[in-house]
Design a protein around this motif. Sequence first.
Motif, PDB file in Angstrom:
ATOM      1  N   VAL A 236      34.197  12.532 -36.281  1.00 45.73           N
ATOM      2  CA  VAL A 236      33.161  13.436 -36.816  1.00 45.73           C
ATOM      3  C   VAL A 236      33.757  14.280 -37.928  1.00 45.73           C
ATOM      4  O   VAL A 236      33.170  14.416 -39.014  1.00 45.73           O
ATOM      5  CB  VAL A 236      32.580  14.320 -35.695  1.00 45.73           C
ATOM      6  CG1 VAL A 236      31.641  15.364 -36.280  1.00 45.73           C
ATOM      7  CG2 VAL A 236      31.845  13.469 -34.665  1.00 45.73           C
ATOM      8  N   ARG A 237      34.925  14.827 -37.685  1.00 42.32           N
ATOM      9  CA  ARG A 237      35.598  15.632 -38.714  1.00 42.32           C
ATOM     10  C   ARG A 237      35.876  14.808 -39.966  1.00 42.32           C
ATOM     11  O   ARG A 237      35.643  15.264 -41.086  1.00 42.32           O
ATOM     12  CB  ARG A 237      36.909  16.185 -38.145  1.00 42.32           C
ATOM     13  CG  ARG A 237      37.759  16.951 -39.148  1.00 42.32           C
ATOM     14  CD  ARG A 237      37.110  18.218 -39.651  1.00 42.32           C
ATOM     15  NE  ARG A 237      36.976  19.200 -38.588  1.00 42.32           N
ATOM     16  CZ  ARG A 237      36.298  20.343 -38.728  1.00 42.32           C
ATOM     17  NH1 ARG A 237      35.685  20.610 -39.862  1.00 42.32           N
ATOM     18  NH2 ARG A 237      36.210  21.196 -37.722  1.00 42.32           N
ATOM     19  N   GLU A 238      36.364  13.594 -39.788  1.00 44.67           N
ATOM     20  CA  GLU A 238      36.677  12.744 -40.934  1.00 44.67           C
ATOM     21  C   GLU A 238      35.420  12.368 -41.713  1.00 44.67           C
ATOM     22  O   GLU A 238      35.441  12.290 -42.940  1.00 44.67           O
ATOM     23  CB  GLU A 238      37.419  11.480 -40.466  1.00 44.67           C
ATOM     24  CG  GLU A 238      38.832  11.736 -39.970  1.00 44.67           C
ATOM     25  CD  GLU A 238      39.678  12.522 -40.970  1.00 44.67           C
ATOM     26  OE1 GLU A 238      39.708  12.137 -42.163  1.00 44.67           O
ATOM     27  OE2 GLU A 238      40.283  13.541 -40.556  1.00 44.67           O
TER      28      GLU A 238
ATOM     29  N   GLU B  76      24.764   4.402 -41.064  1.00 44.50           N
ATOM     30  CA  GLU B  76      26.162   4.243 -41.508  1.00 44.50           C
ATOM     31  C   GLU B  76      26.986   5.477 -41.144  1.00 44.50           C
ATOM     32  O   GLU B  76      28.120   5.358 -40.642  1.00 44.50           O
ATOM     33  CB  GLU B  76      26.209   4.018 -43.020  1.00 44.50           C
ATOM     34  CG  GLU B  76      25.680   2.676 -43.482  1.00 44.50           C
ATOM     35  CD  GLU B  76      25.514   2.611 -44.996  1.00 44.50           C
ATOM     36  OE1 GLU B  76      26.071   3.506 -45.688  1.00 44.50           O
ATOM     37  OE2 GLU B  76      24.824   1.693 -45.478  1.00 44.50           O
ATOM     38  N   MET B  77      26.435   6.656 -41.418  1.00 40.17           N
ATOM     39  CA  MET B  77      27.139   7.902 -41.100  1.00 40.17           C
ATOM     40  C   MET B  77      27.396   8.014 -39.602  1.00 40.17           C
ATOM     41  O   MET B  77      28.476   8.400 -39.159  1.00 40.17           O
ATOM     42  CB  MET B  77      26.320   9.104 -41.590  1.00 40.17           C
ATOM     43  CG  MET B  77      26.229   9.237 -43.106  1.00 40.17           C
ATOM     44  SD  MET B  77      25.022  10.510 -43.576  1.00 40.17           S
ATOM     45  CE  MET B  77      25.440  10.766 -45.299  1.00 40.17           C
ATOM     46  N   PHE B  78      26.366   7.680 -38.817  1.00 39.36           N
ATOM     47  CA  PHE B  78      26.478   7.755 -37.363  1.00 39.36           C
ATOM     48  C   PHE B  78      27.583   6.822 -36.862  1.00 39.36           C
ATOM     49  O   PHE B  78      28.411   7.211 -36.025  1.00 39.36           O
ATOM     50  CB  PHE B  78      25.138   7.386 -36.725  1.00 39.36           C
ATOM     51  CG  PHE B  78      25.162   7.300 -35.220  1.00 39.36           C
ATOM     52  CD1 PHE B  78      25.098   8.451 -34.446  1.00 39.36           C
ATOM     53  CD2 PHE B  78      25.257   6.067 -34.584  1.00 39.36           C
ATOM     54  CE1 PHE B  78      25.123   8.375 -33.057  1.00 39.36           C
ATOM     55  CE2 PHE B  78      25.279   5.986 -33.199  1.00 39.36           C
ATOM     56  CZ  PHE B  78      25.223   7.140 -32.437  1.00 39.36           C
ATOM     57  N   VAL B  79      27.620   5.597 -37.358  1.00 39.01           N
ATOM     58  CA  VAL B  79      28.644   4.644 -36.930  1.00 39.01           C
ATOM     59  C   VAL B  79      30.040   5.165 -37.274  1.00 39.01           C
ATOM     60  O   VAL B  79      30.984   5.025 -36.485  1.00 39.01           O
ATOM     61  CB  VAL B  79      28.388   3.253 -37.552  1.00 39.01           C
ATOM     62  CG1 VAL B  79      29.577   2.317 -37.290  1.00 39.01           C
ATOM     63  CG2 VAL B  79      27.110   2.646 -36.989  1.00 39.01           C
ATOM     64  N   GLU B  80      30.174   5.792 -38.438  1.00 41.48           N
ATOM     65  CA  GLU B  80      31.463   6.387 -38.806  1.00 41.48           C
ATOM     66  C   GLU B  80      31.836   7.517 -37.838  1.00 41.48           C
ATOM     67  O   GLU B  80      33.011   7.694 -37.500  1.00 41.48           O
ATOM     68  CB  GLU B  80      31.408   6.905 -40.240  1.00 41.48           C
ATOM     69  CG  GLU B  80      31.329   5.796 -41.285  1.00 41.48           C
ATOM     70  CD  GLU B  80      31.108   6.327 -42.693  1.00 41.48           C
ATOM     71  OE1 GLU B  80      31.823   7.271 -43.078  1.00 41.48           O
ATOM     72  OE2 GLU B  80      30.216   5.819 -43.398  1.00 41.48           O
ATOM     73  N   GLU B  81      30.828   8.258 -37.368  1.00 43.64           N
ATOM     74  CA  GLU B  81      31.100   9.400 -36.486  1.00 43.64           C
ATOM     75  C   GLU B  81      31.451   8.986 -35.056  1.00 43.64           C
ATOM     76  O   GLU B  81      31.950   9.818 -34.285  1.00 43.64           O
ATOM     77  CB  GLU B  81      29.900  10.363 -36.470  1.00 43.64           C
ATOM     78  CG  GLU B  81      29.721  11.087 -37.795  1.00 43.64           C
ATOM     79  CD  GLU B  81      28.714  12.224 -37.744  1.00 43.64           C
ATOM     80  OE1 GLU B  81      28.800  13.119 -38.597  1.00 43.64           O
ATOM     81  OE2 GLU B  81      27.832  12.219 -36.849  1.00 43.64           O
TER      82      GLU B  81
END
Length: 536
Positions: A527-529, A515-520
């Motif tokens: 990445v900052r967000e 999930e984190m990777f997809v957001e990045e």
Amino acid sequence: MKLTIEGLKDKGAWEAAGISLPAYDVEKVSADTKAAPVWVHFGAGNIFRIFIGGLADALIAKGESNKGITCVETFDFDVIDKIYKPYDNLVLAVTLKADGSTDKSVIGSLTEAIKAQSGDASQWARLKEIFANPGLQMISFTITEKGYALKGADGTFFPFIQADIDNGPQKAGSAMAVVCALLYERYQACKAPLAVVSMDNCSHNGEKLQNSVLTMAKEWEKKGFVDAGFVAYLSDEAQVSFPWSMIDKITPRPADSVCEELKKAGVEDMAPVITSKKTYIAPFVNAEGPQYLVIEDKFPNGRPALEKAGVYMTDRDTVNKVERMKVTTCLNPLHTVLAVYGCVLGYDLIADEMKDEQLNKLVHQIGPVEGMPVVTDPGILSPKDFVDEVIQVRIPNPFMPDTPQRIATDTSQKVGIRYGETIKAYVERYGDAKKLTAIPLAIAGWCRYLLAVDDKGNPFELSADPMVPELTKQLAGIEVGKPDTYKGQLKPILSNVNIFGCDLYQAGIGERIEEMFVEEIAGAGAVRETLKKYIG
């Protein structure tokens, strides 16, 4: 001012330049050491010169010893010719402080510099003479972990190692063959005890060194070059011990700013050189102030009073615990997360990242918050004090020229120890690792880094890593700015026990990392967000 024995006689000039000189007679110490050496060191590079050499220097200055160290180079012989001999084996040590100031001193404890070349009759004879001396107490090493390696990934001996095995002790070429040959000389001459001490920054370093030396000896025994008694001598730790150690001191390549400072102070010939083996080295060494050396106290022929110079002398279990504390919680995991996010966010200095609000918080979260509940406490050092010094003093030091690109090297070989051990400890304690946020974010950041596109959408070059071809192939098809191109490509990576030491899905955090990777990968600035979302 010249960094030579003769040059040091102008004490006033050195004092005026703010450079302290040895308070002892360097020439007498050198002569006494050559006559009866007690300590030989293999690997004549920077961390040895400023840290190990500094220990011997301190002991001599305190009157705890009257002997220096015999320096032996096994790999880059230009170092002896270009950095030792022209400067009478003296070292100009420069400590880089966080406020921009420096402490400068001359180290005079490196008394003799020898090339470990069996083909050079005079150098080889001198080494044999030293090892035949019953009074020799210890030999130590900073030759990097690669110096102990005998075999390739396929399990066969490297060609140069096979050549050493076939040629025998008298024609030794590699570091391990040279050491084994010299120990054989000692065995034949006097059978006196000796401590063989790795001070390289790798796990279970004494065991690695012992295995390599014994392997060489056994191969030579098979070919009739040595007798069974020699192998027995090396196998008896009451005779030849291989203490474990943990070393920690950041010693970057010589800084241009330091070179200029020394020139302005009037010190001549300080320019770095690049040797034929591509070593970047200078007559001076610059390093951070904090330093740690923990050694298993197993010295069958006696030893210098190392504890009087700040070395922690202890047992093997404690050495192991200190190393585990550093590598799995208090230093290395923090460096790794700064390395991968630093590359993606466009940083080129580790220290600058500590001024970044999200990265600073991320480091605090990984070490003091998530790491501390399961940290290994060695007893002789406080994990809390150690990690506080790392975060507040060591990493933020703007005068330590260390880059995220350098530290990102070989990350695939590191994440299992640096994050996997804490994840496994959480699973053992809580049943899963779902309490973790910053460590999953660090792993997601590494996977994002592997796309080789920064947070602005620009390509960058990945640092060297043996698994990069395999990992980037696995990530094929994923495009930054197109999160729907993610089709589960991370699953084989995050479930790979060989990488992380455990299956991250079984640990309960695989899906969260995805999930984190997809957001990045959502687009420029994602990445900052994502960092702001999870870290604040």
